[in-house]
Write an enzyme that holds these catalytic residues in place. Structure first.
Site, PDB file in Angstrom:
ATOM      1  N   CYS A 126      12.367  41.231  60.580  1.00 52.75           N
ATOM      2  CA  CYS A 126      10.961  40.316  59.898  1.00 52.75           C
ATOM      3  C   CYS A 126       9.765  40.892  59.905  1.00 52.75           C
ATOM      4  O   CYS A 126       9.139  41.056  59.076  1.00 52.75           O
ATOM      5  CB  CYS A 126      11.130  38.980  60.508  1.00 52.75           C
ATOM      6  SG  CYS A 126      11.065  39.094  62.431  1.00 52.75           S
ATOM      7  N   HIS A 239       5.186  34.773  60.980  1.00 48.72           N
ATOM      8  CA  HIS A 239       4.364  35.778  61.557  1.00 48.72           C
ATOM      9  C   HIS A 239       3.307  36.465  61.116  1.00 48.72           C
ATOM     10  O   HIS A 239       3.139  36.406  59.689  1.00 48.72           O
ATOM     11  CB  HIS A 239       5.481  36.910  61.585  1.00 48.72           C
ATOM     12  CG  HIS A 239       6.613  36.904  62.577  1.00 48.72           C
ATOM     13  ND1 HIS A 239       6.923  35.713  63.200  1.00 48.72           N
ATOM     14  CD2 HIS A 239       7.730  37.599  62.689  1.00 48.72           C
ATOM     15  CE1 HIS A 239       8.061  35.779  64.130  1.00 48.72           C
ATOM     16  NE2 HIS A 239       8.594  37.060  63.733  1.00 48.72           N
TER      17      HIS A 239
END
Ligand SMILES: O=C(O)C/C=C/c1cccc(C(=O)O)c1C(=O)O
Length: 334
Positions: A126, A239
């Site tokens: 990710c 994130h």
């Protein structure tokens, strides 16, 4: 035309895969939801219909056109059987990412690589995905010599149990109670942990070395120097990354901003007077990569700094995997 799809894994990523398949209206014919015996028998809803989760076996993949593996050991155990059964496997785990026979794909960056797949295509980590989406337009315009990245990773990257632990620990701290936890090495509530995955001989964590190695493979350039510090922060989802890049040719902040405004899968949020910059809470539930705080790094001739944010369960995992399946359909490879 519709395609028979299997989703393998029903944790945070697997459930997001089902949600994204539905939201993006992927042409699903038959759907199979597979998991370990722990989840077999439970049900999930897809397009208004209830599906019973089945225990994965090698025979599960008969008649399946594309199998989305959410993560963990499953692709090591069943990946080959799924390919032999005729399915194209899109694997969100790191099991095959660095295998030279396996394309590692971010559709906005290296879509052409799906053409040489031999049955299995790997979905990158990710933190790598959101960074290369932001860096691709800069790489094409000015080349990239070096990347220094620090990440601020949400707990959802560690699964549902981690999400629950952040909530529980936050309540314990605010109530003045003893803080308990088992997912993270230390208390995560109101704390930052520079420790994601295991530490290696060179002092880096596995998460950091994934960013180093996967970036070179996706960008198709072994010369790019990458160094990373990956940090767990008390954010539920999304994130964030502070990215410093040294380009080969001079690229001003204004030029970089303009390139990013036109880049596929990127939303530029960069207006300081309006206090506009990417926020994890605003990226939550979205499929784009958000870029802001674009400014020149005045300590070197060709340096740029930027702040890059994305939903790690969506663009960081499930959406990227579904976009690879969409790409296979567009390329007539399914
Ligand atoms: O912790 C995060 O924010 C991202 C974690 C990703 C992850 C967790 C467990 C195993 C893996 C793995 O497949 O190695 C991975 C990954 O690299 O995608």
């Amino acid at each position: 035309k519709t395609y028979n799809v299997a989703v393998v894994g029903t944790g945070a990523v697997g459930q997001t895969m089902l949600k994204v398949l539905e939201e993006r209206n992927f042409p699903v014919g038959k759907l199979k939801v597979l998991a370990t015996s722990r989840s077999a028998g439970k049900t999930v809803t897809f397009r208004g219909e209830e599906y019973v989760i089945e225990e994965t076996t090698p025979a599960s993949f008969a008649g399946i056109d594309v199998a989305l593996f959410a993560g963990g050991e499953a692709s090591k155990i069943y990946g080959r059987a799924a390919v032999e059964a005729g399915a194209v496997v899109i694997d969100n785990s790191s099991n095959f990412r660095m295998d030279p026979e396996v394309p590692l794909v971010v559709p906005e960056v290296n879509p052409q690589d799906v053409r040489w797949h031999k049955g299995l295509i790997a979905n990158p980590n990710c933190s790598t995905i959101q960074m290369v989406v932001a860096l691709k337009p800069i790489y094409d315009a000015a080349g990239i010599k070096r990347i220094v990245v620090s990440t601020y990773q949400a707990v959802s990257g560690a699964g549902q149990e981690a999400i629950d632990e952040l909530r529980q620990q936050s309540q314990q701290v605010l109530a003045g109670e003893e803080v308990t936890g088992k997912v993270f090495p230390w208390q995560i509530a109101f704390n930052c942990l520079p420790h994601i995955d295991v530490f290696l001989e060179n002092g880096y964590s596995k998460e950091e070395m994934k960013m180093v190695n996967e970036t070179k493979k996706i960008m198709g350039d072994d010369q790019i120097q990458v160094t990373a510090t990956t940090v767990r922060v008390p954010v539920f989802n999304g994130h964030s990354e502070a990215v410093n890049v040294e380009t080969r040719e001079k690229l001003t902040a204004a030029a970089a901003r303009e390139l990013l405004r036109r880049a596929p899968g990127v939303v530029v949020v960069d207006d300081l007077a309006a206090k506009a910059y990417p926020l994890a809470i605003q990226a939550d539930g979205r499929d784009e990569v958000f870029v802001g705080r674009i400014r020149e790094d005045f300590t070197i001739a060709n340096g740029l700094n930027m702040w890059v944010v994305a939903d790690n369960l969506r663009k960081g995992a499930a959406t990227n995997a579904v976009q690879i399946a969409e790409l296979l359909v567009q390329e007539g490879l399914l």
